[in-house]
Design an enzyme around this catalytic site. Sequence first.
Site, PDB file in Angstrom:
ATOM      1  N   ASP A 101       0.823  -1.213   0.000  1.00 57.86           N
ATOM      2  CA  ASP A 101       0.000   0.000   0.000  1.00 57.86           C
ATOM      3  C   ASP A 101       0.856   1.262   0.000  1.00 57.86           C
ATOM      4  O   ASP A 101       0.659   2.152  -0.810  1.00 57.86           O
ATOM      5  CB  ASP A 101      -0.986   0.001   1.178  1.00 57.86           C
ATOM      6  CG  ASP A 101      -0.332  -0.270   2.535  1.00 57.86           C
ATOM      7  OD1 ASP A 101       0.919  -0.404   2.608  1.00 57.86           O
ATOM      8  OD2 ASP A 101      -1.066  -0.357   3.528  1.00 57.86           O
ATOM      9  N   ASP A 104       6.750   3.767   3.588  1.00 59.04           N
ATOM     10  CA  ASP A 104       6.947   4.842   4.560  1.00 59.04           C
ATOM     11  C   ASP A 104       8.426   4.814   4.969  1.00 59.04           C
ATOM     12  O   ASP A 104       9.268   5.290   4.220  1.00 59.04           O
ATOM     13  CB  ASP A 104       5.975   4.612   5.728  1.00 59.04           C
ATOM     14  CG  ASP A 104       6.024   5.710   6.772  1.00 59.04           C
ATOM     15  OD1 ASP A 104       6.559   6.792   6.475  1.00 59.04           O
ATOM     16  OD2 ASP A 104       5.512   5.500   7.890  1.00 59.04           O
ATOM     17  N   PHE A 153       0.459  11.323   7.469  1.00 63.60           N
ATOM     18  CA  PHE A 153      -0.283  10.090   7.713  1.00 63.60           C
ATOM     19  C   PHE A 153      -1.580  10.123   6.910  1.00 63.60           C
ATOM     20  O   PHE A 153      -2.361  11.065   7.015  1.00 63.60           O
ATOM     21  CB  PHE A 153      -0.581   9.917   9.201  1.00 63.60           C
ATOM     22  CG  PHE A 153      -1.021   8.523   9.518  1.00 63.60           C
ATOM     23  CD1 PHE A 153      -0.091   7.502   9.661  1.00 63.60           C
ATOM     24  CD2 PHE A 153      -2.368   8.213   9.636  1.00 63.60           C
ATOM     25  CE1 PHE A 153      -0.491   6.204   9.930  1.00 63.60           C
ATOM     26  CE2 PHE A 153      -2.780   6.914   9.913  1.00 63.60           C
ATOM     27  CZ  PHE A 153      -1.839   5.910  10.055  1.00 63.60           C
ATOM     28  N   ARG A 166     -10.261   1.965   6.124  1.00 68.65           N
ATOM     29  CA  ARG A 166      -9.711   1.234   4.979  1.00 68.65           C
ATOM     30  C   ARG A 166     -10.638   1.297   3.767  1.00 68.65           C
ATOM     31  O   ARG A 166     -10.197   1.309   2.622  1.00 68.65           O
ATOM     32  CB  ARG A 166      -9.497  -0.245   5.336  1.00 68.65           C
ATOM     33  CG  ARG A 166      -8.401  -0.507   6.329  1.00 68.65           C
ATOM     34  CD  ARG A 166      -8.104  -1.997   6.364  1.00 68.65           C
ATOM     35  NE  ARG A 166      -7.355  -2.399   7.554  1.00 68.65           N
ATOM     36  CZ  ARG A 166      -6.039  -2.329   7.673  1.00 68.65           C
ATOM     37  NH1 ARG A 166      -5.312  -1.839   6.693  1.00 68.65           N
ATOM     38  NH2 ARG A 166      -5.443  -2.720   8.778  1.00 68.65           N
TER      39      ARG A 166
HETATM   40  P1  IMP Z   1       7.121   1.090   6.742  1.00 70.42           P
HETATM   41  O1  IMP Z   1       7.711  -0.216   7.176  1.00 70.42           O
HETATM   42  O2  IMP Z   1       7.413   2.205   7.692  1.00 70.42           O
HETATM   43  O3  IMP Z   1       7.472   1.464   5.307  1.00 70.42           O
HETATM   44  O4  IMP Z   1       5.553   0.963   6.877  1.00 70.42           O
HETATM   45  C1  IMP Z   1       4.804   0.211   6.021  1.00 70.42           C
HETATM   46  C2  IMP Z   1       3.436  -0.069   6.605  1.00 70.42           C
HETATM   47  O5  IMP Z   1       3.050   0.869   7.608  1.00 70.42           O
HETATM   48  C3  IMP Z   1       2.406   0.070   5.512  1.00 70.42           C
HETATM   49  O6  IMP Z   1       2.241  -1.134   4.839  1.00 70.42           O
HETATM   50  C4  IMP Z   1       1.182   0.514   6.265  1.00 70.42           C
HETATM   51  O7  IMP Z   1       0.455  -0.603   6.739  1.00 70.42           O
HETATM   52  C5  IMP Z   1       1.709   1.296   7.442  1.00 70.42           C
HETATM   53  N1  IMP Z   1       1.674   2.754   7.161  1.00 70.42           N
HETATM   54  C6  IMP Z   1       2.715   3.561   6.864  1.00 70.42           C
HETATM   55  N2  IMP Z   1       2.320   4.824   6.638  1.00 70.42           N
HETATM   56  C7  IMP Z   1       0.977   4.816   6.783  1.00 70.42           C
HETATM   57  C8  IMP Z   1      -0.030   5.834   6.658  1.00 70.42           C
HETATM   58  O8  IMP Z   1       0.211   7.011   6.353  1.00 70.42           O
HETATM   59  N3  IMP Z   1      -1.305   5.434   6.889  1.00 70.42           N
HETATM   60  C9  IMP Z   1      -1.640   4.157   7.233  1.00 70.42           C
HETATM   61  N4  IMP Z   1      -0.738   3.174   7.345  1.00 70.42           N
HETATM   62  C10 IMP Z   1       0.567   3.502   7.125  1.00 70.42           C
HETATM   63 MG    MG Z   2      -1.573  -0.497   8.861  1.00 72.35          MG
END
Ligand code: IMP
Ligand code: MG
Length: 181
Positions: A101, A104, A153, A166
């Site tokens: 999705d 981040d 976010f 969602r």
């Molecule tokens: P990362 O490991 O920090 O890249 O985070 C990845 C996961 O964190 C994504 O697959 C999402 O489930 C969640 N996530 C990161 N940013 C957001 C956001 O802005 N809204 C909702 N979920 C997020």
């Molecule tokens: Mg999540």
Amino acid sequence: MELHPDLVRTLITEDELKERISELGEEIARDYRGKNPLLIGILKGAVYFMTDLSRALPIPLTMDFMAVSSYGAAHKSSGVVRILKDLDTPLTGRHVLVVEDVLDTGLTLKYLVRSFEARGAASVEIATCLVKEGAQAEPVDVRYVGFTIPNEFVVGYGLDYAERYRNLPYVGVLKPSCYTD
Ligand code: IMP
Ligand code: MG
């Protein structure tokens, strides 16, 4: 569609999502024709992107899903990736396309790519609906990007805050007053 009262603004509309995913579908279909790729959707956030992207791919492919947790209920990354549901499919010799999705911090995808390579995949590439600009601690090699967004976010189109929002068909920014952590 009318803006949800908990949101500050819409970031990506339904129409924009649809148009971009159809472009991505053409590009991915060109790259993977004859390769019978295995699309791996990361639950639960990628479900909406996975179903739309796979329907935009007019080539033979198979799908699997994996559930990992990197956040808990909070809206800050913990850096800890936990496998909640593993794959059903062996990866040996498969061309894997990870469908995510949002990129981040990149911690989740970095972990997953390493793990899929270790399981013997012939290739591992990433398709992510969203990339947050400037949020990655280290660069992540992402082959297919839907949209680059500011480091805020967001919810909707599969993305949640504490499991809510969602099912919004667009991507939007949550009001700060709606956070409970
Ligand atoms: P990362 O490991 O920090 O890249 O985070 C990845 C996961 O964190 C994504 O697959 C999402 O489930 C969640 N996530 C990161 N940013 C957001 C956001 O802005 N809204 C909702 N979920 C997020
Ligand atoms: Mg999540």
